[in-house]
Design a protein around this motif. Structure first.
Motif, PDB file in Angstrom:
ATOM      1  N   LEU A  48       0.815  -1.234  -0.038  1.00  0.00           N
ATOM      2  CA  LEU A  48       0.032  -0.225  -0.093  1.00  0.00           C
ATOM      3  C   LEU A  48       0.900   1.293  -0.038  1.00  0.00           C
ATOM      4  O   LEU A  48       1.993   1.323   0.757  1.00  0.00           O
ATOM      5  N   ILE A  49       0.495   2.245  -0.895  1.00  0.00           N
ATOM      6  CA  ILE A  49       1.545   3.515  -0.811  1.00  0.00           C
ATOM      7  C   ILE A  49       0.249   4.453  -0.829  1.00  0.00           C
ATOM      8  O   ILE A  49      -0.490   4.925  -1.638  1.00  0.00           O
ATOM      9  N   GLY A  50       0.167   5.274   0.513  1.00  0.00           N
ATOM     10  CA  GLY A  50      -0.573   6.504   0.856  1.00  0.00           C
ATOM     11  C   GLY A  50      -1.783   5.641   1.713  1.00  0.00           C
ATOM     12  O   GLY A  50      -1.889   4.379   1.733  1.00  0.00           O
ATOM     13  N   ALA A 100      -6.001   0.754   5.123  1.00  0.00           N
ATOM     14  CA  ALA A 100      -5.159   1.394   5.877  1.00  0.00           C
ATOM     15  C   ALA A 100      -3.853   1.020   5.277  1.00  0.00           C
ATOM     16  O   ALA A 100      -3.634  -0.057   5.072  1.00  0.00           O
ATOM     17  N   ASP A 101      -2.756   2.054   5.291  1.00  0.00           N
ATOM     18  CA  ASP A 101      -1.588   1.726   4.578  1.00  0.00           C
ATOM     19  C   ASP A 101      -0.527   1.182   5.675  1.00  0.00           C
ATOM     20  O   ASP A 101       0.159   0.336   5.379  1.00  0.00           O
ATOM     21  N   ASP A 102      -0.606   1.668   6.868  1.00  0.00           N
ATOM     22  CA  ASP A 102       0.273   1.234   7.867  1.00  0.00           C
ATOM     23  C   ASP A 102       0.001   0.019   8.768  1.00  0.00           C
ATOM     24  O   ASP A 102      -0.229   0.283   9.930  1.00  0.00           O
ATOM     25  N   VAL A 103      -0.110  -1.065   8.092  1.00  0.00           N
ATOM     26  CA  VAL A 103      -0.749  -2.242   8.857  1.00  0.00           C
ATOM     27  C   VAL A 103       0.313  -3.504   8.627  1.00  0.00           C
ATOM     28  O   VAL A 103       1.023  -3.409   7.459  1.00  0.00           O
ATOM     29  N   LYS A 148       3.410  -1.736   3.969  1.00  0.00           N
ATOM     30  CA  LYS A 148       3.594  -0.653   3.032  1.00  0.00           C
ATOM     31  C   LYS A 148       4.970  -0.199   2.729  1.00  0.00           C
ATOM     32  O   LYS A 148       5.859  -0.932   3.392  1.00  0.00           O
TER      33      LYS A 148
END
Lengths: 254, 481, 440
Positions: B395-397, C370-373, B425
């Motif tokens: 994931l980016i963002g 969510a990205d920071d997971v 990420k």
């Protein structure tokens, strides 16, 4: 007790053992040394019966019987024990249950009465003390979460409990610090007896300072290229495995 | 962090470099879909009766179907009557050599980086160029024919090799398979046909380059590859389209048949117009791709790099019928801006000792939504079947989404299925580390993303891998921080 | 939805409302009425619905189950089953027979001030514990029809309230026994609420008598306030002709901890759903499960974890052992909302097939916004570990026993996560007997 004649074995398309000849008599300790990839571990597992290898030629006689014809557990019940280089972790089975199941399976095979709870506990206590192991380890899952040294010690503990006739130690010294090496060797030496044959597979001479062999064999390229007494191990230590090529040629010439 | 976030936002803005329009006179039929239209398409292609009948059966079946709803993509209702189902550049009816191809078209492909003159091309790639509804030229045909390899436009194969086409058309993806496959079966216009005879190792890579040009036009091509006993072929597919504000529909069908000991390697770099940064326009890419490992020891590999399209909906699958057959699926799917992808594979194990491997890498940026959807089935007779699946998402963002929906069904005690999925990420610490070593942020991100996809690039033919890497970097330009 | 399918339940419902009319408060009558209407509107799910693809509940539609208005304990069957279900006399115990509380078999030890362990019918009678809001549970999830059906017939179950700061020193055992003949149904509703910093352990046991086959449609609602800690166990031992459909809803606040241990042995069809809403930060949730269908059994285990807020950790381990013609379904969804940064979610599902006629369907799902997971899931289905098998055999243990040991070990992994010794021993005994592992 063990006679290996012209043993050839392959794994998938690769021939690993290319004609092994070896005789081990009761009471003897044989060391098998050799560089990485020479087939040492394969030989150990072929004797234990691992099904990944195909025997293409040769025979192995153990106590007058055809060893290669026996199932894995049958070999164990007949007294063949392999101490693994990489002991397997089995989560959910306690060491205690596992050991007792093994002892009783072997006894059943040999038409002996099953071990009583009391005898088992007493024996376990004695062997644990011999190897300096805590009894709490017996309630933990087989090898799970054990350090490298603990696993090796656990192998020797099993050997002490199962009292095999032929013990094969596959790189038991790898990953051990000097103190652990001493304890493990002590455990092995305690098992030396006129009725028992022991094969020590190792890469280094170090272990042989503690478990002094009667004979030393050098395995290279799937064949035993040199055999001698314990001084051969020292010679190897001195010169490294590179001098083997000469030895191999010498044998080929013969 | 906020400055890096800003950079991220900026990075998500990207330019689509194949978005130009070719000005060429087209023979198009009016928009809309009916039995008449199906007949008209068939008539324009001068098709035999059996094919028209097949199309009509498909059309009638399609009328009974509803658009699938189970996918994880959202789009406004498609008006199937608003689309044009046939559009072809006006040119001479029969093309015997490249000299007869309209120079405007040649220029178009040149601009896309696909020169069609054989002397200009990579010597080991034969190209079938499909422009809107028709194939305009196929290169290296003579060289291939010397080896007995048939590689020609589908419409031509219908006339030249009717028995082969009739035998295999719909044999892997029946006309009734699903909503979009039925639609394709009714109105498909052109595509590529490949036939590799027994024991032949195809001497060069075969490739089809699809280009949508005309406005409001749907593209419905059909590819059929048959690899006879002991043969080998590697096939590449590339796609682009101009930038247009309205959404265009692309519903293709690809069928692969591998007989005993045959091997088919199918690679796709899909770069249809993805729409602008506001989510306006772009291709709706609803594709049915399936291969059948019919013979023992056969092998089918799908490799896809999906960077384009507003919506991607495709599940290249393998039916492992032959004993010891092997199915593989390697995928990189990128959704940036407003792109949505619901893609994955199906591996159906029927034969004994069949093996399948699934490696899926999903990258989400902007407000993109990326779903992996896969099914692994071990049927009762599939003794010793093995599957390994790995689905990783990056994931980016924080406005995008990554989703994994694997279905696993096992009916044999000796079957072994392993599935792993992870989501991560692009780590700030990784970027920091690379920047500390002197890399600009964008390069650092590209490096991390390309590293994430490496397992897939490694199985792409080399020319494609380079292209894929470039595309990915462009797709993600401005996505990170 | 064909009208006739719900008609039979409608008749039963009308009778139920009439019987209850003299005692039920007006709000409850209205609540039941609304729920029945919702059930009729939703209908009984069919296999065409994705979430019910593998699980046919056709028997419910073809042969309606009857509500039980009163119970008789005379023939001793219930008592015998109760003895079987009991784990430890020191536990607090609430016993229900065919959905009705049996006070004389229930027992409570001395409770700290403010702790409530009682049956729902009493709570309704007393008009206490703001039941209206809690019983009015309406969901739009895949189990919505069964939630509505449960609400329509809601009558009894367990009510547990642990006030702030109280940590119970012994587990609460809820036992649900079905013994009545005649194709019966019960709809237990359990409400469990833990105040700030409180702690408890709850065990739900479901079992029944061989006979006509019955249907249990249970719902448990759990609310955990900040720093509350609940250890929840469910032992599903229903008899093998029965249907068991159950949903557990857990609502967790900041820093609360929840551990769920689900063990599924019984029923012809058992579908168990666990829905965790992590509505706070620093929450830890653990969902463990073991399902072991044999014969014609179908076991459908479904979990959904909603990470709604940041910094929560969830761990999930489900294992299945399937024999004969049994079918197992695992469907585990982890949903990470956009707000839920720093989520750490791990899910693992493993299954062993012991028969070629058994089928397992697994669908682990991650939906991440969510990205920071850090989210991972793994699923493995397959044979026993060859290496382990070789190791055991090379120690002299014959292959059949070695195989049994590994099957036991596979299942025991989940059992060892149970912290209450009596529950763990109970499960070990079952494992040992079901897979014939000898005492060596």
């Amino acid at each position: 007790m063990l006679e290996i004649k012209n043993l050839h074995a392959r794994s998938e398309d690769t021939e690993i053992l290319k004609g092994i000849n070896l005789t081990v008599n009761a009471g003897e300790v044989h060391a098998i040394m050799g560089p990485n990839g020479s087939g040492k571990s394969t030989l150990a597992h072929v004797l234990a019966g691992r099904e990944d290898y195909e025997i293409t030629e040769g025979e192995v006689t153990y106590e007058g019987k055809d060893l290669l014809d026996m199932e894995i557990e049958e070999r164990a019940a007949e007294g063949v024990f392999l101490a693994y280089q990489y002991p397997v972790e089995i989560s959910g089975v306690s060491n205690k249950y596992f050991l007792k199941a093994a002892i009783n399976s072997i006894r059943k095979h040999n038409d002996q009465p099953l071990i009583s709870r009391g005898d088992f506990v007493a024996m376990l206590k004695e062997k644990l003390a011999l190897l300096g192991m805590d009894k709490s380890m017996m309630d933990r899952s087989v090898n799970e979460g054990f350090s490298g040294g603990e696993k090796k010690r656990n192998e020797i503990l099993q050997m002490a409990m199962l009292e095999p006739k032929l013990a094969i130690l596959d790189e038991t010294d790898s990953g051990l610090d000097i103190d652990a090496l001493k304890i493990v060797s002590q455990g092995v030496n305690a098992l030396r007896s006129p009725e028992r044959g022991i094969i020590v597979v190792t890469h280094y001479q170090r272990l042989l300072e503690y478990i002094v062999p009667d004979k030393v064999h050098v395995l290279a390229g799937g064949k035993i290229v040199r055999s001698g007494d314990k001084s051969l191990a020292l010679e190897l230590e001195d010169k490294g495995y590179s001098f083997l090529s000469e030895g191999a040629e010498a044998i080929a010439a013969n | 962090m906020s400055s890096e976030n800003a950079l991220l936002e900026e990075y998500a803005q990207r330019e689509y470099e194949h978005g130009f329009i070719t000005d060429i006179e087209a023979d198009s039929i009016p928009a809309g879909l009916s039995e008449e239209v199906v007949r008209l398409i068939s008539q324009k292609k001068n098709e035999p009766e059996w094919l028209l009948e097949w199309r009509l059966k498909a059309y009638r079946h399609w009328l009974t179907l509803e658009e699938p709803k189970w996918h994880n993509v959202k789009y406004p209702p498609i008006d199937y009557q608003a689309s044009v189902y046939y559009s072809a550049p006006v040119q001479k009816p029969k093309l015997n050599s490249l000299d007869e191809v309209d120079p405007v078209l040649l220029e178009t492909y040149e601009k896309l980086g696909i020169p069609l003159e054989e002397q200009k091309m990579l010597a080991n790639v034969a190209v079938d160029a499909v422009f809107d509804s028709v194939s305009i030229v196929t290169t290296f045909r003579e060289t291939l024919e010397k080896h007995g390899v048939i590689f020609c436009p589908f419409s031509e194969a219908v006339h030249r090799f009717p028995e082969l086409v009739q035998k295999y058309l719909g044999s892997v993806v029946p006309y009734s398979d699903n909503f979009f496959a039925s639609l394709n079966s009714a109105v498909f216009s052109d595509g590529s046909f490949c036939y590799i005879p027994k024991g032949v190792r195809c001497p060069m890579e075969l490739s089809t380059y699809f280009r949508i040009n005309a406005q409001n036009t749907g593209q419905f091509e059909r590819t059929l590859i048959v690899a006879e006993e002991g043969s080998y072929v590697s096939y590449l597919e590339g796609c682009t389209a101009p930038k247009r504000d309205e959404n265009q529909l692309h519903a293709a069908v690809v069928e692969l048949v591998a007989m005993e000991d045959a091997q088919i390697k199918y690679s796709t770099v899909q770069n249809w117009y993805p729409g602008d940064s506001e989510g306006k326009g772009g291709i709706y890419n609803f594709v049915t791709k399936r291969g059948a490992c019919r013979g023992d020891n056969s092998q089918i590999s799908w490799t896809q790099v999906e960077t384009g399209s507003a919506i991607t909906w495709k599940y290249p699958s393998v039916i492992l019928q032959g004993d010891n057959s092997v199915g593989e699926f390697y995928s990189v799917a990128v959704t940036a801006n407003h792109q949505q992808a619901d893609t994955g594979t199906k591996m159906i194990h029927i034969g004994k000792n069949t093996k399948s491997t699934i490696i899926s890498k999903g990258i989400s940026a902007g407000v993109g939504q990326n779903s992996y959807r896969g099914e692994v089935k071990i049927m009762k007779g599939a003794t010793n079947a093995r599957n390994f699946s790995q689905c990783d998402s990056l994931l980016i963002g924080d406005k995008c989404g990554a989703h994994t929906f694997p279905y696993i069904e096992v009916r044999n005690t000796t079957g072994k299925v392993e599935h792993e999925a992870s989501t991560s990420k692009v780590g700030e610490d990784q970027i920091y580390y690379l920047r500390q070593r002197g890399l600009p942020t964008e390069d650092a991100v590209n490096m991390i993303v390309n590293g994430f996809c490496k397992e897939v690039y490694d199985v792409l033919p080399m020319e494609f891998a380079v292209e894929a890497r470039k595309l990915l970097n462009v797709s993600l330009e401005g996505s990170v921080g | 939805m064909i009208a006739t399918e719900t008609d039979a339940y409608q008749e039963s419902f009308n009778q139920f409302q009439t019987d209850q009319s003299s005692t039920a408060p007006a709000w409850l009558t209205a609540l039941r009425q609304a729920a029945m209407e919702r059930f009729t509107e939703l209908g009984i799910p069919t296999k065409r619905i994705e979430d019910w693809r593998f699980t046919s509940v056709k028997p419910l539609a073809t042969k309606p189950y009857q509500n039980v208005q009163s119970i008789s304990l005379a023939n001793g069957d219930a008592e015998e089953l109760l003895q079987r279900a009991k784990l430890d006399e020191s536990f607090h115990r609430l016993v229900f027979v065919n959905g009705h509380h049996v006070p004389q078999w229930s027992s409570q030890h001395e409770l700290p001030a403010g702790v409530v362990i009682e049956n729902l019918a009493s709570s309704i009678r007393d008009g206490s514990r703001d039941l209206q809001g809690r019983l009015g549970l309406e969901t739009s999830d895949e189990a919505a029809a069964f939630v509505a059906l449960n609400s329509a017939f809601v009558n009894d179950g367990a009510v547990v309230d642990i006030p702030e700061g109280v940590v119970l020193d012994r587990p609460i055992h809820l036992i649900f026994v079905s013994v009545e003949d005649g194709h019966t149904v019960c709809h237990p509703r359990n409400l469990i609420r833990l105040g700030k910093g409180s702690g408890a352990a709850v065990i739900e046991t479901y079992l029944g008598r061989e006979g006509d086959g019955y249907f249990t449609n249970a719902i448990t609602q759990i609310e955990l306030d900040e720093k509350a800690d609940l250890d929840h166990h469910k032992l599903q031992h229903e008899q093998t002709e029965s249907l068991h459909i159950a949903s557990t809803y857990i609502d967790q606040k900041d820093s609360s901890q929840f551990r769920s241990h689900y063990f599924s042995f019984g029923s012809l069809l058992a579908r168990n759903e666990i829905n965790c809403m992590l509505d706070g930060e620093e929450i830890v949730s653990t969902l463990n499960g073991l399902y072991m269908p044999t014969g014609e059994q179908l076991m459908d285990c479904r979990t959904r974890i909603d990470h709604a807020r940041p910094n929560c950790n969830t761990y999930e381990l489900y294992k299945g052992i399937l024999d004969d013609r049994a079918r197992g379904v695992f469907n585990g969804k982890i949903f990470v909302h956009q707000d839920a940064q720093k989520t750490d979610a791990k899910q693992s599902n493993q299954a062993l097939l012991l028969s070629d006629d058994a089928v397992v369907n697994t669908k682990p799902q991650l939906e991440i916004y969510a990205d920071d997971v850090k989210c991972t899931h793994g699923a493995t289905i397959g044979e026993l570990d060859e290496n382990a098998l070789y190791y055991l055999r090379s120690r002299g243990i014959a292959a059949p026993l070695a195989r049994k040991m590994l099957i036991f070990a596979f299942a025991n992994d989940v059992v060892q996560g149970v912290e209450i010794p009596a529950v763990r021993q109970h499960l070990e005994t079952i494992l040992l007997s079901s897979h014939g592992l000898p005492d060596v």
